[in-house]
Design a protein around this motif. Structure first.
Motif, PDB file in Angstrom:
ATOM      1  N   LEU A   1      19.550 -64.194 -13.476  1.00 56.15           N
ATOM      2  CA  LEU A   1      19.360 -63.527 -14.891  1.00 56.15           C
ATOM      3  C   LEU A   1      19.359 -62.104 -14.500  1.00 56.15           C
ATOM      4  N   PRO A   2      20.705 -61.411 -14.528  1.00 54.16           N
ATOM      5  CA  PRO A   2      20.898 -59.834 -14.244  1.00 54.16           C
ATOM      6  C   PRO A   2      20.109 -59.257 -15.431  1.00 54.16           C
ATOM      7  N   GLN A   3      19.884 -59.914 -16.958  1.00 56.24           N
ATOM      8  CA  GLN A   3      19.258 -58.952 -17.910  1.00 56.24           C
ATOM      9  C   GLN A   3      18.008 -58.874 -17.669  1.00 56.24           C
ATOM     10  N   LEU A   4      17.244 -59.169 -16.617  1.00 55.94           N
ATOM     11  CA  LEU A   4      15.946 -59.058 -16.274  1.00 55.94           C
ATOM     12  C   LEU A   4      15.607 -57.537 -15.637  1.00 55.94           C
ATOM     13  N   ALA A   5      16.915 -56.838 -15.445  1.00 51.58           N
ATOM     14  CA  ALA A   5      16.745 -55.581 -14.794  1.00 51.58           C
ATOM     15  C   ALA A   5      16.200 -54.660 -15.785  1.00 51.58           C
ATOM     16  N   ASP A   6      16.383 -55.228 -17.075  1.00 44.43           N
ATOM     17  CA  ASP A   6      15.822 -54.177 -18.309  1.00 44.43           C
ATOM     18  C   ASP A   6      14.478 -54.493 -18.821  1.00 44.43           C
ATOM     19  N   VAL A   7      13.893 -55.381 -17.996  1.00 45.18           N
ATOM     20  CA  VAL A   7      12.397 -55.869 -18.184  1.00 45.18           C
ATOM     21  C   VAL A   7      11.297 -55.422 -17.174  1.00 45.18           C
ATOM     22  N   GLU A   8      10.206 -54.992 -17.613  1.00 42.60           N
ATOM     23  CA  GLU A   8       9.156 -54.305 -16.780  1.00 42.60           C
ATOM     24  C   GLU A   8       8.174 -55.602 -16.544  1.00 42.60           C
ATOM     25  N   PHE A   9       7.885 -55.606 -15.234  1.00 41.08           N
ATOM     26  CA  PHE A   9       6.991 -56.505 -14.697  1.00 41.08           C
ATOM     27  C   PHE A   9       5.762 -55.695 -14.324  1.00 41.08           C
TER      28      PHE A   9
END
Length: 129
Positions: free
Chosen positions: A35-43
């Motif tokens: 899921l490359p869109q997770l690059a924009d999510v902070e964990f």
């Protein structure tokens, strides 16, 4: 002789919090490949969930149970965030392997909720353990 038992670069010297953060990061890296869109999510890793608001009023969202993770939707120029609560996860696990599996399960569930997907579509192996 006094001093550290092991040099700082040796895993023995990593704190429990650092080891836990590494487990979360490992899980995120596994999911980012799919899921490359997770690059924009902070964990984030937080010790425990906030159980009351700043004014001391109990948070009604808990309903008596302690969450293992949560999401904070994107807003006002801030990215969406997925939070994993370290202490509640640690309390529910006995070994590093159990902890790694539960951390991954929590991350998958929170990512699924954030993206509006089923956990199985985020990670096809979800629930197999």
């Amino acid at each position: 002789m006094r001093g550290p038992v092991a040099p700082p670069q040796v895993p023995l010297s990593a704190s429990r919090a650092e080891v836990f953060t590494d487990l979360v990061q490992d899980s995120v890296e596994r999911l980012e490949r799919r899921l490359p869109q997770l690059a924009d999510v902070e964990f984030l890793v937080l010790e425990v969930p906030r159980t009351q608001s700043a004014d001391g009023v109990p948070d009604p969202d808990f309903g008596g149970s302690v969450p293992l993770g949560g999401i904070i939707p994107a807003r006002e120029g801030k990215p969406a965030r997925v939070v994993v609560y370290r202490r509640p996860v640690e309390i529910r696990t006995k070994s590093r392997d159990e902890r790694a599996a539960l951390v991954h399960e929590v991350v998958v569930e929170q990512v699924a909720e954030l993206l509006g997907l089923s956990p199985e579509s985020v990670d096809p192996r979800y629930g197999e353990d």
